[in-house]
Design an enzyme around this catalytic site. Structure first.
Site, PDB file in Angstrom:
ATOM      1  N   GLU A  84      -9.188  -5.337  -5.501  1.00 10.73           N
ATOM      2  CA  GLU A  84      -9.401  -6.758  -5.780  1.00 10.73           C
ATOM      3  C   GLU A  84      -8.150  -7.604  -5.549  1.00 10.73           C
ATOM      4  O   GLU A  84      -8.234  -8.831  -5.451  1.00 10.73           O
ATOM      5  CB  GLU A  84      -9.862  -6.946  -7.229  1.00 10.73           C
ATOM      6  CG  GLU A  84     -11.268  -6.443  -7.509  1.00 10.73           C
ATOM      7  CD  GLU A  84     -12.332  -7.318  -6.873  1.00 10.73           C
ATOM      8  OE1 GLU A  84     -12.010  -8.427  -6.426  1.00 10.73           O
ATOM      9  OE2 GLU A  84     -13.491  -6.868  -6.808  1.00 10.73           O
ATOM     10  N   GLU A 115      -9.856  16.960 -10.816  1.00  7.25           N
ATOM     11  CA  GLU A 115      -9.036  16.404 -11.886  1.00  7.25           C
ATOM     12  C   GLU A 115      -8.217  17.469 -12.590  1.00  7.25           C
ATOM     13  O   GLU A 115      -7.269  17.154 -13.321  1.00  7.25           O
ATOM     14  CB  GLU A 115      -9.906  15.671 -12.902  1.00  7.25           C
ATOM     15  CG  GLU A 115     -10.811  16.583 -13.730  1.00  7.25           C
ATOM     16  CD  GLU A 115     -11.610  15.777 -14.753  1.00  7.25           C
ATOM     17  OE1 GLU A 115     -11.328  15.962 -15.952  1.00  7.25           O
ATOM     18  OE2 GLU A 115     -12.472  14.998 -14.350  1.00  7.25           O
TER      19      GLU A 115
END
Length: 618
Positions: A84, A115
């Protein structure tokens, strides 16, 4: 042993123990209540978030990068925030990056086991050639995700700034982060689903971090996205709108300016506001790190003509702004300018200041004069009772060359200046809302009332109308005697029958201001002899008087001969109500002296502006 079983985010939430038995409405209410606790948790970390903002801004200013690292929801939120930044702040796409365990494909489908690898966190950063100039923000709700710990450990090994986010205290992440942000949001509504409260807390912190860093880097002007280049239809419209909001240009002129600046908003604003060429505007921005305010502050503004014989009085609120241009010696108003609302809290700084400028321009135009710097200006403005609001007004006044002396006053000061002989006494406002102010002869101030339409506003148009509507409903049900209010409200609101009150009021068509506008229905019914309406008017006049009397007594005004200034439509337009109020005020131990109806508090601003220069002359 399960290493996560004791973490707050993995615990069962007792409030949602019967989650599968709840109705949809109950589920929404529960989740909303739980989410309401998140901001308080984030606020406990405000100092650390602020430190992170400053540290990241420093790295970015020196050519470094901000790199988010996370797995699952945490990683996705980091990637989202990074993505963004270029469209919002015109950052280089390589300046703020997001890494998610398992690579880009993990944004849409979980990559099992990614992960759990510390080595993968290290290798992903190595692939970006991480240096000591960069900042790495590791996001791990549990505070122990191996991928994130590996990334932060590697960041420290190359002396990069190491930042961390977790929602569980005392985790391994805190040991490897230079700054650890740890809002404890507690157990989730759905146990262990950290995309809920923990995810929301993550998004809040990332919003603050990236936005705050961009503010520090001069990417905004006021609260506007100023670092824009008009590269598509939406941005062309936005840049034009911003230029018009901050200057006196119309749409075609703003378009021409932006075209000359190759669509660069910052350049256009500096060129126009500083009165310099496009090339000079770019040089100023470069010299001041792209910061518009700094660039403008380095240019001495072209001074306005000075009219030491004039003063300005301004009354600005949430509905309109009135500017009076007056002769300094006599106080005679020679120009009157009306504009839109200037309450910066309700309409925003840009719109509020634009309304002030518009009103002042209209006042000078009405006097057939070009705008000039006057000897003194007094502004009675709603929404500037805190220091930051006052700073905005003072900065604007200096920038536009408003006056040699500028003062900002509250509603009460204006009203008392306009409506009492010596500027002290009792000021009572009863319009849409109500409040009583006091200023003593030795300058002490106080107030009573002003609690708003839900908690107070006795004697206001809203209180009178609402009590009238309630009385109409009770009468329609046959609980209380008949009243003409039922029929009159139905007619005024253009409804079919009284039961339609429910839909009109609760569905929002009749909001606070609209309901307040129904007060004349009650006054008219009272004048016609309706006992119910008469009782409402009498009660509200008495309650307003009790409020005003308490303000006077509690702040040491004398019991007799008190100067009274009244304002607001309920008191200024309804003589009978005003007489009832004044009689009730005397019954409550405060005998009015001179009473003045003030329809334009801006006149009080003129009085105060003249008083300022008179004081200076002495």
């Amino acid at each position: 042993m399960d290493p996560l079983q004791h973490l707050p985010t993995e615990s069962r939430n007792p409030a949602s123990a019967r989650l599968d038995d709840l109705s949809s409405l109950e589920l929404v209410e529960l989740m909303t209540a739980e989410d309401a606790t998140i901001t308080a948790a984030v606020l406990t970390q405000k100092e650390r978030i602020a430190a992170a903002i400053d540290a990241v801004a420093g790295r970015l200013a020196n050519g470094g990068r901000l790199i988010y690292c996370g797995a699952g929801t945490s990683g996705r939120l980091g990637v989202l925030d990074a993505a963004e930044c270029p469209p919002t702040f015109q950052t280089n796409p390589d300046q703020i990056l997001g890494l998610i365990a398992g690579g880009p494909g993990a944004m849409f489908r979980a990559v099992e086991g990614a992960e759990d690898s510390e080595a993968l966190g290290r290798s992903d950063l190595e692939a970006l050639s991480l240096t000591s100039a960069d900042a790495v923000f590791g996001i791990a709700t549990s505070g122990r995700t191996p991928y994130v710990l590996g990334a932060l450990t590697y960041a420290k090994s190359v002396n990069a700034l190491s930042l961390g986010f977790a929602c569980n205290p005392g985790s391994p992440l805190e040991a490897v982060a230079d700054i650890a942000i740890v809002p404890v949001v507690g157990p989730e509504v759905l146990s262990g689903s950290t995309r809920l409260k923990a995810g929301t807390a993550t998004k809040l912190v990332l919003n603050m971090l990236s936005t705050g860093a961009m503010v520090r880097l001069g990417k905004v002007f006021g609260n506007l996205m100023a670092d824009l280049k008009a590269t598509n239809i939406k941005l062309v419209a936005r840049t034009n709108r911003i230029v018009r909001a901050l200057t006196d240009l119309d749409e075609p002129a703003a378009t021409a300016l932006l075209t000359a600046c190759d669509g660069e908003l910052k350049t256009a604003l500096v060129a126009k506001l500083a009165g310099v060429s496009v090339a000079a505007a770019r040089e100023l921005l470069t010299a001041h790190g792209g910061r518009i305010k700094a660039a403008l502050g380095s240019v001495a503004p072209t001074p306005r003509p000075v009219r030491a014989d004039l003063v300005l009085g301004i009354d600005g609120g949430g509905t309109q702004t009135l500017c009076l241009l007056a002769d300094r010696a006599t106080g005679t108003v020679i120009g009157r300018g009306e504009a839109g609302p200037s309450n910066i809290q309700s309409v925003g700084v840009t719109a509020g200041l634009a309304a002030l400028d518009d009103g002042i321009d209209r006042a000078f135009a009405a006097a057939n004069l070009g705008r000039a710097t006057v000897a003194s200006a007094c502004l009675g403005l709603a929404g500037v009772d805190r220091k930051e609001g006052l700073d905005v007004i003072q900065e604007w006044a200096a920038r536009v060359g408003l006056a040699d002396r500028v003062t900002v006053a509250n509603d009460a000061t204006l009203l008392l200046a306009a409506g009492t002989p010596d500027g002290w006494g009792l000021a009572v406002i009863a319009g849409t809302g109500s409040i009583a102010f006091v200023k003593t002869s030795d300058g002490r101030v106080g107030r009573c009332g002003g609690w708003g339409h839900l908690l107070g506003d006795e004697g206001s148009a809203y209180a009178i109308a609402l009590n009238g509507l309630r009385a109409a409903c009770r009468s329609y049900d046959g609980v209380t005697p008949p009243t003409v209010l039922v029929e009159r409200f139905v007619q005024r609101m253009q409804l079919t029958a009284a039961p339609d009150f429910i839909y009109s009021v609760y569905r929002g068509a009749w909001d606070r201001s609209a309901i307040a506008g129904l007060a004349p229905v009650v006054f008219e019914a009272a004048e016609a002899g309706d006992a119910t309406a008469e009782a409402i008017v009498s009660e509200q006049a008495t309650e307003l008087a009790r409020t005003a009397a308490r303000a006077a007594r509690a702040n040491g005004l004398p019991p007799t001969g008190v100067p009274v200034a009244v304002a607001g439509g309920v008191l200024t337009k309804n003589e009978r109500f005003r007489e009832r109020f004044l009689a009730a005020l005397a019954d409550n131990g405060v005998s009015p002296g001179p009473v003045r109806v003030v329809t334009e508090p801006a006149v009080g601003a003129v009085v105060l502006a003249r008083r300022e220069v008179a004081t200076e002359a002495r």
